[in-house]
Design an enzyme around this catalytic site. Structure first.
Site, mmCIF file in Angstrom:
data_model
loop_
_atom_site.group_PDB
_atom_site.id
_atom_site.type_symbol
_atom_site.label_atom_id
_atom_site.label_comp_id
_atom_site.label_asym_id
_atom_site.label_seq_id
_atom_site.Cartn_x
_atom_site.Cartn_y
_atom_site.Cartn_z
ATOM 1 N N CYS A 156 -1.155 2.252 -6.935
ATOM 2 C CA CYS A 156 -0.759 0.647 -6.870
ATOM 3 C C CYS A 156 -1.226 0.104 -8.151
ATOM 4 C CB CYS A 156 -1.012 0.076 -5.577
ATOM 5 S SG CYS A 156 -2.647 0.868 -4.998
ATOM 6 N N HIS A 257 -3.478 -6.634 -6.341
ATOM 7 C CA HIS A 257 -4.200 -6.074 -7.199
ATOM 8 C C HIS A 257 -4.256 -6.887 -8.638
ATOM 9 C CE1 HIS A 257 -4.943 -3.114 -4.374
ATOM 10 N NE2 HIS A 257 -4.597 -1.930 -4.916
HETATM 11 N N1 NDP Z 1 -1.857 0.545 0.958
HETATM 12 C C1 NDP Z 1 -1.566 0.272 -0.321
HETATM 13 O O1 NDP Z 1 -1.586 -0.662 -1.006
HETATM 14 C C2 NDP Z 1 -0.860 1.807 -0.925
HETATM 15 C C3 NDP Z 1 -0.857 2.843 -0.302
HETATM 16 N N2 NDP Z 1 -0.481 3.961 -1.006
HETATM 17 C C4 NDP Z 1 -0.461 5.254 -0.416
HETATM 18 O O2 NDP Z 1 0.523 5.441 0.832
HETATM 19 C C5 NDP Z 1 0.214 6.082 1.898
HETATM 20 C C6 NDP Z 1 0.025 5.246 3.166
HETATM 21 O O3 NDP Z 1 -0.819 4.156 3.101
HETATM 22 P P1 NDP Z 1 -1.181 3.180 4.057
HETATM 23 O O4 NDP Z 1 -0.087 2.528 4.647
HETATM 24 O O5 NDP Z 1 -2.125 2.302 3.279
HETATM 25 O O6 NDP Z 1 -1.929 3.938 5.366
HETATM 26 P P2 NDP Z 1 -2.320 3.737 6.724
HETATM 27 O O7 NDP Z 1 -3.654 4.491 7.097
HETATM 28 O O8 NDP Z 1 -2.081 2.274 7.021
HETATM 29 O O9 NDP Z 1 -0.999 4.567 7.553
HETATM 30 C C7 NDP Z 1 -1.058 5.732 7.548
HETATM 31 C C8 NDP Z 1 0.305 6.433 8.298
HETATM 32 O O10 NDP Z 1 0.126 7.614 8.210
HETATM 33 C C9 NDP Z 1 0.575 7.973 9.786
HETATM 34 N N3 NDP Z 1 -0.260 9.254 10.110
HETATM 35 C C10 NDP Z 1 -1.491 9.261 10.028
HETATM 36 N N4 NDP Z 1 -1.979 10.816 10.416
HETATM 37 C C11 NDP Z 1 -0.713 11.550 10.717
HETATM 38 C C12 NDP Z 1 -0.497 12.590 10.993
HETATM 39 N N5 NDP Z 1 -1.203 13.520 11.433
HETATM 40 N N6 NDP Z 1 1.130 12.849 11.168
HETATM 41 C C13 NDP Z 1 1.742 12.084 10.706
HETATM 42 N N7 NDP Z 1 1.695 10.806 10.439
HETATM 43 C C14 NDP Z 1 0.393 10.262 10.319
HETATM 44 C C15 NDP Z 1 -0.119 6.943 10.369
HETATM 45 O O11 NDP Z 1 0.530 6.969 11.780
HETATM 46 P P3 NDP Z 1 -0.342 6.530 13.041
HETATM 47 O O12 NDP Z 1 -0.168 5.045 13.103
HETATM 48 O O13 NDP Z 1 0.463 7.248 14.118
HETATM 49 O O14 NDP Z 1 -1.764 6.961 12.832
HETATM 50 C C16 NDP Z 1 0.610 5.952 9.666
HETATM 51 O O15 NDP Z 1 1.739 5.507 9.887
HETATM 52 C C17 NDP Z 1 -1.110 6.747 1.689
HETATM 53 O O16 NDP Z 1 -1.144 7.944 0.998
HETATM 54 C C18 NDP Z 1 -1.767 5.594 0.420
HETATM 55 O O17 NDP Z 1 -2.549 6.281 -0.360
HETATM 56 C C19 NDP Z 1 -0.207 3.812 -2.192
HETATM 57 C C20 NDP Z 1 0.183 2.783 -2.723
HETATM 58 C C21 NDP Z 1 -0.464 1.644 -2.143
HETATM 59 N N1 PHD Z 2 -6.423 3.532 -3.675
HETATM 60 C C1 PHD Z 2 -5.442 2.386 -3.593
HETATM 61 C C2 PHD Z 2 -4.434 2.686 -2.745
HETATM 62 C C3 PHD Z 2 -3.735 3.935 -2.738
HETATM 63 O O1 PHD Z 2 -3.700 4.236 -1.607
HETATM 64 O O2 PHD Z 2 -3.821 4.669 -3.773
HETATM 65 P P1 PHD Z 2 -2.993 6.221 -3.847
HETATM 66 O O3 PHD Z 2 -1.928 6.356 -3.379
HETATM 67 O O4 PHD Z 2 -3.320 6.339 -5.402
HETATM 68 O O5 PHD Z 2 -4.139 7.027 -3.066
HETATM 69 C C4 PHD Z 2 -6.389 1.093 -3.369
HETATM 70 O O6 PHD Z 2 -7.369 1.326 -2.611
HETATM 71 O O7 PHD Z 2 -5.971 0.070 -3.547
#
Ligand code: NDP
Ligand code: PHD
Length: 367
Positions: A156, A257
């Site tokens: 991000c 951010h």
């Molecule tokens: N937040 C942000 O600003 C950004 C995040 N990202 C990336 O996007 C992705 C998601 O981030 P974010 O939404 O913040 O994370 P969250 O922790 O909020 O959500 C994670 C999701 O993954 C699911 N999950 C966890 N374990 C498993 C499993 N064993 N099998 C299937 N599903 C699973 C969870 O389901 P359950 O609810 O059932 O546990 C939930 O839906 C990450 O890879 C992160 O690095 C990238 C850019 C920005």
């Molecule tokens: N690490 C970023 C969010 C994130 O999940 O990044 P990435 O998808 O590169 O792991 C933050 O904490 O703001």
């Protein structure tokens, strides 16, 4: 696309921070209709409204409430033309690879495949042309694929700064050096994320792996694709090696951010701050020109006020699909410095995946 039936799409990690933003954005999407939702076994089997801890500022769309959450297995998503992933990176690698092998088109937010030499790392307002690597990804897969692939979007913070950087390279030629200092929102760490006792009244000057991601991903995104023998390769900005130093900080902001950027151009003399402002305002990415419906009308909003952008005031503009730049001025060490703000959950994550998929549909990459 506008004359066709909506395409069925699925969301992996649908209950998470990014997954919830996917739901919000896709529930009113003109081309896509939400067909399947996946999450962990903790959520699978439950209606979405029961499985999710809804944290968006808009209500959970009523059409989504009763959809039963599935395990993240390809069979449950077989009818989906596009599968968006907001999966936790601990599990995204194996799950996304299984979906690709099942001939599904995966658009991922997770970091797992960003460094793969055959997977494009696309910020849709910068380098959607990197989709051209996909035939090679499919051909080299064992067995070769006809429809399945993985497209990733960037970290991000990387996403926030590469958009103005791309605008400046387009107008003034390659960049030579870059110093960036981030002020990253808590939502970047997912939910529940950073403990309140760590972040209230505080700044944490460390985010694991973040500085390395910004330094590496920026080169892949701003670089081109070269062909050696018969193979295509990401050139990592090889013609003008780009020196980048990143310093990352977590700050007590919920969403948005902010990144302080100082940069040096290869060309001499460099452009003036006024020329830089004009180039940023004029930037029109391909995704906007070809008509991706989620692309912002104004990609980069340049503020003249000395104290903008600010997360609370500027993150929601255009539903968080563009970026805001301010304080464009001369840098006494490099050439130019400015600050950029982006909604880390929208253009920093879900919106980028969605525009990537729209672009792929328009280019006939999604079948
Ligand atoms: N937040 C942000 O600003 C950004 C995040 N990202 C990336 O996007 C992705 C998601 O981030 P974010 O939404 O913040 O994370 P969250 O922790 O909020 O959500 C994670 C999701 O993954 C699911 N999950 C966890 N374990 C498993 C499993 N064993 N099998 C299937 N599903 C699973 C969870 O389901 P359950 O609810 O059932 O546990 C939930 O839906 C990450 O890879 C992160 O690095 C990238 C850019 C920005
Ligand atoms: N690490 C970023 C969010 C994130 O999940 O990044 P990435 O998808 O590169 O792991 C933050 O904490 O703001």
């Amino acid at each position: 696309m506008p004359d066709q039936q909506p395409l069925k799409v699925g969301i992996l990690g649908a209950t998470g921070t990014v997954g919830q933003r996917f739901i919000t954005l896709l529930s009113t999407h003109p081309w896509f209709t939400i067909h399947a939702l996946g999450a962990s076994s903790r959520s699978a089997g439950k209606p979405y409204s029961v499985a999710v801890n809804w944290k968006q500022t808009t209500p959970l769309p009523s059409l989504i409430k009763d959809i039963v959450v599935q395990e993240c297995v390809p069979q449950a998503f077989a009818e989906c033309a596009v599968v968006f992933s907001g999966l936790d990176a601990d599990v995204a690698g194996d799950i996304e690879s299984a979906f690709r092998a099942a001939e599904l088109a995966v658009f991922s937010n997770a970091k797992n495949y960003r460094r793969d030499p055959h997977v494009p790392l696309i910020v849709p307002l910068v380098n959607p042309d990197h989709l051209s690597i996909l035939p090679q990804q499919q051909a080299l897969h064992s067995p070769p694929l006809t429809k399945g692939f993985i497209v990733t979007n960037a970290n991000c913070s990387t996403t926030a700064h590469v958009i103005p950087l791309a605008a400046l390279e387009k107008a003034f030629g390659p960049l030579d050096a870059l110093m960036v200092t981030t002020l990253q929102a808590i939502s970047g760490a997912g939910y529940p994320g950073v403990p309140s006792l760590d972040i209230i009244d505080n700044v944490v000057p460390y985010i694991s792996g973040e500085e390395e991601k910004i330094e590496w991903e920026t080169r892949k995104i701003l670089g081109g694709i070269s062909t050696s023998d018969t193979l295509q390769e990401f050139d990592m900005h090889a013609d003008t090696p780009l020196k980048i130093s990143a310093a990352c900080n977590r700050v007590p902001v919920t969403v948005g951010h902010m990144i302080n950027v100082s940069l040096q151009f290869a060309r001499r003399p460099p452009p003036s701050p006024q020329q830089v402002c004009e180039a940023l305002r004029a930037y029109q990415p391909d995704a906007q020109l070809v008509g991706c419906p989620s692309a912002p009308l104004q990609t980069i909003t340049v503020h003249d006020e000395p104290d903008r952008p600010q997360p609370r005031m500027d993150r929601a503009f255009q539903e968080g699909a563009g970026v805001s730049v301010g304080r464009v001025r001369q840098c006494p060490v490099f050439d130019i410095k400015f600050v950029v703000l982006a909604d880390n959950v929208s253009i920093g994550a879900a919106t980028s995946s969605i525009i990537n998929a729209e672009y792929a549909v328009l280019k006939g990459v999604v079948q």
